[in-house]
Design a protein around this motif. Structure first.
Motif, PDB file in Angstrom:
ATOM      1  N   SER A 129      31.573  42.214  31.373  1.00 39.26           N
ATOM      2  CA  SER A 129      31.376  42.903  32.641  1.00 39.26           C
ATOM      3  C   SER A 129      31.944  44.203  32.379  1.00 39.26           C
ATOM      4  N   HIS A 161      33.462  39.742  45.587  1.00 40.25           N
ATOM      5  CA  HIS A 161      32.865  38.369  45.378  1.00 40.25           C
ATOM      6  C   HIS A 161      31.742  38.336  44.701  1.00 40.25           C
ATOM      7  N   LYS A 162      31.551  39.276  43.593  1.00 39.76           N
ATOM      8  CA  LYS A 162      30.645  39.147  42.639  1.00 39.76           C
ATOM      9  C   LYS A 162      31.363  38.348  41.211  1.00 39.76           C
ATOM     10  N   GLU A 163      30.742  37.494  40.351  1.00 38.92           N
ATOM     11  CA  GLU A 163      31.116  36.918  39.601  1.00 38.92           C
ATOM     12  C   GLU A 163      31.338  37.715  38.200  1.00 38.92           C
ATOM     13  N   MET A 191      35.934  30.005  37.622  1.00 42.59           N
ATOM     14  CA  MET A 191      35.027  31.071  37.778  1.00 42.59           C
ATOM     15  C   MET A 191      35.831  32.366  38.611  1.00 42.59           C
ATOM     16  N   PHE A 232      36.080  36.022  40.475  1.00 45.81           N
ATOM     17  CA  PHE A 232      35.160  36.877  41.495  1.00 45.81           C
ATOM     18  C   PHE A 232      35.913  38.201  41.544  1.00 45.81           C
ATOM     19  N   ASP A 233      35.404  39.264  41.617  1.00 43.99           N
ATOM     20  CA  ASP A 233      35.932  40.523  41.994  1.00 43.99           C
ATOM     21  C   ASP A 233      36.004  40.740  43.418  1.00 43.99           C
ATOM     22  N   ASP A 241      40.623  39.617  41.781  1.00 47.20           N
ATOM     23  CA  ASP A 241      40.330  40.322  43.031  1.00 47.20           C
ATOM     24  C   ASP A 241      40.964  41.683  43.263  1.00 47.20           C
TER      25      ASP A 241
END
Length: 94
Positions: A14, A7-9, A1, A3-4, A50
């Motif tokens: 998106s 910490h949002k998936e 997975m 995550f940005d 990130d």
């Protein structure tokens, strides 16, 4: 997975922004190469997750948005010019 930065998936589809330049795009794919995750945007560039931030889909600029008939009438009413002499005989052509 993936995550940005918050910490949002991140998922395919998106809408994200690259935090270093402000470049925005839609996630087309998420790949893992040599244990490093990469996010492919619709500009055909890959970014580390990130360094991205999920953002809300931005609506078109105000001047580009659709307006309904009532809104048009309100705008025309506000923009109406009053006290204009519409006498065409005063054109001075000759």
């Amino acid at each position: 997975m993936a995550f940005d930065i918050n910490h949002k998936e991140i998922i395919i589809g998106s809408y994200v922004k690259y935090i270093n330049t402000g470049t925005k795009g839609i996630v087309k794919d998420i790949k893992k190469e040599d244990d490093i995750e990469w996010v492919l945007l619709d500009n055909n560039l890959m970014y580390k997750p990130d360094t991205l931030e999920i953002i809300e889909y931005e609506k078109k600029k105000e001047e580009e948005k659709e307006i309904d008939e009532k809104e048009i009438e309100e705008i025309l009413e506000k923009e109406e010019i009053s006290d204009v002499d519409t006498n065409i005989d005063a054109c001075g052509a000759g």
